[in-house]
Design a protein around this motif. Structure first.
Motif, PDB file in Angstrom:
ATOM      1  N   VAL A 182       0.840  -1.205   0.000  1.00 47.62           N
ATOM      2  CA  VAL A 182       0.000   0.000   0.000  1.00 47.62           C
ATOM      3  C   VAL A 182       0.869   1.247   0.000  1.00 47.62           C
ATOM      4  O   VAL A 182       0.577   2.236  -0.693  1.00 47.62           O
ATOM      5  CB  VAL A 182      -0.959  -0.001   1.205  1.00 47.62           C
ATOM      6  N   ARG A 183       1.972   1.230   0.739  1.00 45.49           N
ATOM      7  CA  ARG A 183       2.890   2.368   0.758  1.00 45.49           C
ATOM      8  C   ARG A 183       3.452   2.616  -0.639  1.00 45.49           C
ATOM      9  O   ARG A 183       3.507   3.763  -1.108  1.00 45.49           O
ATOM     10  CB  ARG A 183       4.031   2.122   1.740  1.00 45.49           C
ATOM     11  N   SER A 184       3.859   1.551  -1.310  1.00 48.93           N
ATOM     12  CA  SER A 184       4.394   1.696  -2.670  1.00 48.93           C
ATOM     13  C   SER A 184       3.336   2.237  -3.624  1.00 48.93           C
ATOM     14  O   SER A 184       3.625   3.090  -4.474  1.00 48.93           O
ATOM     15  CB  SER A 184       4.909   0.338  -3.179  1.00 48.93           C
ATOM     16  N   PHE A 185       2.117   1.764  -3.482  1.00 50.63           N
ATOM     17  CA  PHE A 185       1.024   2.239  -4.323  1.00 50.63           C
ATOM     18  C   PHE A 185       0.787   3.728  -4.091  1.00 50.63           C
ATOM     19  O   PHE A 185       0.632   4.508  -5.046  1.00 50.63           O
ATOM     20  CB  PHE A 185      -0.249   1.455  -4.012  1.00 50.63           C
ATOM     21  N   ALA A 186       0.741   4.144  -2.822  1.00 48.66           N
ATOM     22  CA  ALA A 186       0.498   5.549  -2.495  1.00 48.66           C
ATOM     23  C   ALA A 186       1.615   6.434  -3.042  1.00 48.66           C
ATOM     24  O   ALA A 186       1.358   7.527  -3.564  1.00 48.66           O
ATOM     25  CB  ALA A 186       0.373   5.718  -0.985  1.00 48.66           C
ATOM     26  N   THR A 187       2.858   5.968  -2.935  1.00 52.15           N
ATOM     27  CA  THR A 187       3.992   6.741  -3.436  1.00 52.15           C
ATOM     28  C   THR A 187       3.927   6.886  -4.953  1.00 52.15           C
ATOM     29  O   THR A 187       4.129   7.979  -5.500  1.00 52.15           O
ATOM     30  CB  THR A 187       5.309   6.068  -3.034  1.00 52.15           C
ATOM     31  N   SER A 188       3.622   5.808  -5.646  1.00 49.93           N
ATOM     32  CA  SER A 188       3.574   5.844  -7.117  1.00 49.93           C
ATOM     33  C   SER A 188       2.441   6.709  -7.634  1.00 49.93           C
ATOM     34  O   SER A 188       2.524   7.285  -8.721  1.00 49.93           O
ATOM     35  CB  SER A 188       3.436   4.428  -7.669  1.00 49.93           C
ATOM     36  N   ARG A 189       1.361   6.834  -6.857  1.00 54.38           N
ATOM     37  CA  ARG A 189       0.201   7.644  -7.274  1.00 54.38           C
ATOM     38  C   ARG A 189       0.217   9.033  -6.634  1.00 54.38           C
ATOM     39  O   ARG A 189      -0.710   9.814  -6.850  1.00 54.38           O
ATOM     40  CB  ARG A 189      -1.112   6.944  -6.888  1.00 54.38           C
ATOM     41  N   HIS A 190       1.248   9.325  -5.858  1.00 50.21           N
ATOM     42  CA  HIS A 190       1.381  10.615  -5.170  1.00 50.21           C
ATOM     43  C   HIS A 190       0.170  10.899  -4.281  1.00 50.21           C
ATOM     44  O   HIS A 190      -0.353  12.017  -4.246  1.00 50.21           O
ATOM     45  CB  HIS A 190       1.580  11.752  -6.184  1.00 50.21           C
TER      46      HIS A 190
ATOM     47  N   ALA B 218      -8.930   6.800   0.962  1.00 48.35           N
ATOM     48  CA  ALA B 218      -9.924   5.854   0.452  1.00 48.35           C
ATOM     49  C   ALA B 218      -9.372   5.089  -0.750  1.00 48.35           C
ATOM     50  O   ALA B 218      -9.620   3.887  -0.904  1.00 48.35           O
ATOM     51  CB  ALA B 218     -11.204   6.588   0.078  1.00 48.35           C
ATOM     52  N   LYS B 219      -8.626   5.769  -1.614  1.00 49.02           N
ATOM     53  CA  LYS B 219      -8.019   5.096  -2.770  1.00 49.02           C
ATOM     54  C   LYS B 219      -6.992   4.062  -2.318  1.00 49.02           C
ATOM     55  O   LYS B 219      -6.874   2.984  -2.911  1.00 49.02           O
ATOM     56  CB  LYS B 219      -7.371   6.117  -3.695  1.00 49.02           C
ATOM     57  N   MET B 220      -6.245   4.367  -1.259  1.00 47.36           N
ATOM     58  CA  MET B 220      -5.278   3.398  -0.724  1.00 47.36           C
ATOM     59  C   MET B 220      -5.998   2.153  -0.207  1.00 47.36           C
ATOM     60  O   MET B 220      -5.565   1.020  -0.455  1.00 47.36           O
ATOM     61  CB  MET B 220      -4.464   4.035   0.414  1.00 47.36           C
ATOM     62  N   LEU B 221      -7.099   2.378   0.514  1.00 42.93           N
ATOM     63  CA  LEU B 221      -7.832   1.238   1.061  1.00 42.93           C
ATOM     64  C   LEU B 221      -8.550   0.455  -0.038  1.00 42.93           C
ATOM     65  O   LEU B 221      -8.717  -0.766   0.075  1.00 42.93           O
ATOM     66  CB  LEU B 221      -8.811   1.704   2.135  1.00 42.93           C
ATOM     67  N   ASP B 222      -8.962   1.144  -1.101  1.00 47.45           N
ATOM     68  CA  ASP B 222      -9.523   0.433  -2.260  1.00 47.45           C
ATOM     69  C   ASP B 222      -8.474  -0.498  -2.863  1.00 47.45           C
ATOM     70  O   ASP B 222      -8.771  -1.638  -3.239  1.00 47.45           O
ATOM     71  CB  ASP B 222     -10.004   1.423  -3.323  1.00 47.45           C
TER      72      ASP B 222
END
Length: 243
Positions: free
Chosen positions: A212-220, A230-234
């Motif tokens: 999730v951390r990597s996803f959040a970083t890549s999507r800023h 909410a997008k992170m939890l999705d």
């Protein structure tokens, strides 16, 4: 020829009897009837009138759906929710001046808006979804207690592994809201206040925190913005189900 017809008749009567028994045993229907007796309805009308500021949507009726305990979703011409009394007030489909009440305990939730409505602008490029989904969930009250409240779901689905939602509350006669999160299914799980910090959000994601951390970083994505959390939890919900 008479035997098959008689068999079909018996089956049909049996199914009808079961359906009628199911409706009679529905606790939501019983609570609805209790809330709409003349005395109870008069009390609710008086209490909600005294505290008009505790309605969502500034007290305006909005087309939407009532989600019943039996799983049905009923389209209604107008409904509104009173936070203090925990009751959905519904306009009669035939006569708008006539309303009736559904206690929160009698429903799974409700939706404000319809799918064919366009999202509303909320400024700074953000938008309010056309349909705002409210679900009845247990939320933490203080350190030990819980209570059943209507929360506005922010995650894409309300029955996934994790759920993020706004909890409307009444503070000094006006409405406020608290961000809550927790396990989405089963609905008996308690939702608790969530701090908008990276450690708090990633703690929810347990063993998938690094992903999730990597996803959040890549999507800023930012941890202090509810819609972005909410997008992170999705994302978490997708990988938790897929793997």
């Amino acid at each position: 020829m008479k035997t098959p017809l008689l068999t079909l008749l018996v089956i049909g009567l049996s199914l009808a009897a079961r359906a009628q028994a199911g409706r009679a045993a529905d606790p939501g229907r019983a609570l609805y009837r209790e809330a709409n007796t003349p005395a109870a309805a008069h009390h609710l009308r008086a209490e909600t009138s005294l505290h008009e500021s505790e309605y969502l949507n500034k007290g305006a009726y909005k087309v939407g759906y009532l989600r019943l305990l039996d799983g049905r979703r009923v389209l209604l011409p107008g409904l509104r929710y009173h936070v203090g009394q925990r009751v959905v007030q519904v306009q009669d489909s035939m006569q708008a001046d006539s309303t009736h009440y559904w206690p929160l305990a009698a429903v799974r939730g409700f939706d404000l808006g319809a799918e064919d409505e366009a999202p509303l602008s909320a400024g700074q490029g953000a938008s309010v979804p056309a349909v705002r989904r409210y679900r009845a969930r247990l939320v933490q009250e203080g350190k030990l207690g819980t209570r059943r409240e209507a929360v506005e779901v922010l995650t894409s689905i309300d029955s996934g592994p994790l759920l993020l939602a706004w909890l409307p509350t009444v503070a000094e006669g006006s409405l406020s809201q608290v961000l809550v999160a927790g396990i989405g299914t089963p609905v008996t799980e308690v939702l608790r206040p969530l701090e908008l910090t990276q450690p708090a959000v990633l703690h929810l994601c347990s063993s998938r925190a690094d992903e999730v951390r990597s996803f959040a970083t890549s999507r800023h994505l930012r941890y202090d913005q509810p819609t972005e959390v909410a997008k992170m939890l999705d994302y978490y919900n997708r990988i938790a189900v897929a793997k």
